[in-house]
Enzyme design. Structure first.
Site, short mmCIF file in Angstrom:
data_model
loop_
_atom_site.label_atom_id
_atom_site.label_comp_id
_atom_site.label_asym_id
_atom_site.label_seq_id
_atom_site.Cartn_x
_atom_site.Cartn_y
_atom_site.Cartn_z
CB CYS A 141 -0.91 0.05 1.31
SG CYS A 141 -1.70 1.43 1.38
CG HIS A 183 -5.58 -2.18 -1.61
ND1 HIS A 183 -4.57 -2.72 -0.81
CD2 HIS A 183 -5.39 -0.83 -1.48
CE1 HIS A 183 -3.97 -2.04 -0.44
NE2 HIS A 183 -4.44 -0.81 -0.70
CD GLU A 184 -6.77 1.63 -4.35
OE1 GLU A 184 -6.77 2.78 -3.69
OE2 GLU A 184 -5.47 1.03 -4.13
CG HIS A 187 -7.16 2.88 1.16
ND1 HIS A 187 -6.64 3.07 2.21
CD2 HIS A 187 -6.40 2.17 -0.04
CE1 HIS A 187 -5.25 2.75 1.92
NE2 HIS A 187 -5.28 2.06 0.65
#
Length: 229
Positions: A141, A183-184, A187
């Protein structure tokens, strides 16, 4: 919120708030963009990465949103990375960008399902698993520089949301692209990949390069003592 064919529209007159409600976020983005060039990426430990984000409902306006998206693109490529979410540059807004040229050897492509992804903008994204299959690979990351860890994630997900023009997205992602969108999107919910990682797999970038560069993390799992799905 509803989306018109031409862009964004609120479900009722108060859905987007008053101009004064929206001004601080727009002013924050304007200030960020004033410096030009790549934006500063926020590192783990900054509360903005943990607070979650507010849905995009026109707060920036089309022109400012386009400028912000371009700044995210420039910053992601300069890092370099394959995705970047607004909180990673300090903006608590539900917007992210992804792009992966996937310059990897054929054996890695086959093992990880890593195929090229064009530049995409994700607005208000959400995902849900498709089926029960899971895949585990080392993941890093930009907000946790210098480290990687193995993360088991759904191998296939359905992503919904909009693009930067307000057009609906409803798409199934598999392999590495599925990992990127998870993953995004995480966030945007205040979740870092470390929250989902096998803690015993945590390795420096140097260790990953020198010891665990294999297409899959089986050797790392045996040596470091963690389980794979």
């Amino acid at each position: 919120m509803w989306v018109t064919r031409g862009g964004w529209g609120p479900c009722h007159p108060d859905a987007m708030g008053t101009p004064s409600d929206r001004a601080p976020l727009a002013e924050q983005v304007e200030e960020l963009l004033a410096g030009g060039g790549p934006l500063t990426i926020v590192a783990a430990g900054d509360p903005v990465l943990r607070r979650g984000t507010e849905p995009y409902e026109g707060q920036l306006g089309p022109a400012l949103l386009a400028r912000f998206v371009e700044a995210l693109r420039i910053t992601m490529r300069a890092a370099p990375g394959v995705g970047l979410a607004a909180p990673q540059v300090g903006v608590p807004l539900r917007v992210a960008v992804i792009e992966d040229p996937a310059p990897v050897p054929e054996e890695v492509r086959l093992a990880r399902g890593r195929v090229p992804q064009p530049f995409r903008v994700l607005v208000n994204p959400a995902y849900e698993p498709v089926g029960g299959a899971r895949a585990a690979f080392f993941e890093g990351c930009l907000s946790v520089p210098g480290w990687q860890a193995v993360v088991a994630r759904p191998a296939e997900v359905r992503l919904t949301g909009q693009d930067e023009h307000g057009h609906a997205l409803d798409e199934v992602f598999t392999g590495w692209p599925a990992r990127i969108v998870q993953h995004e999107t995480d966030h945007l919910d205040g979740v870092l990949y470390l929250d989902r990682a096998e803690s015993r797999s945590l390795s420096s970038n140097r260790a990953v390069t020198e010891r665990w560069a294999q297409p899959t993390p089986e050797e790392a799992a045996l040596a470091l003592g963690f389980e794979l799905p």
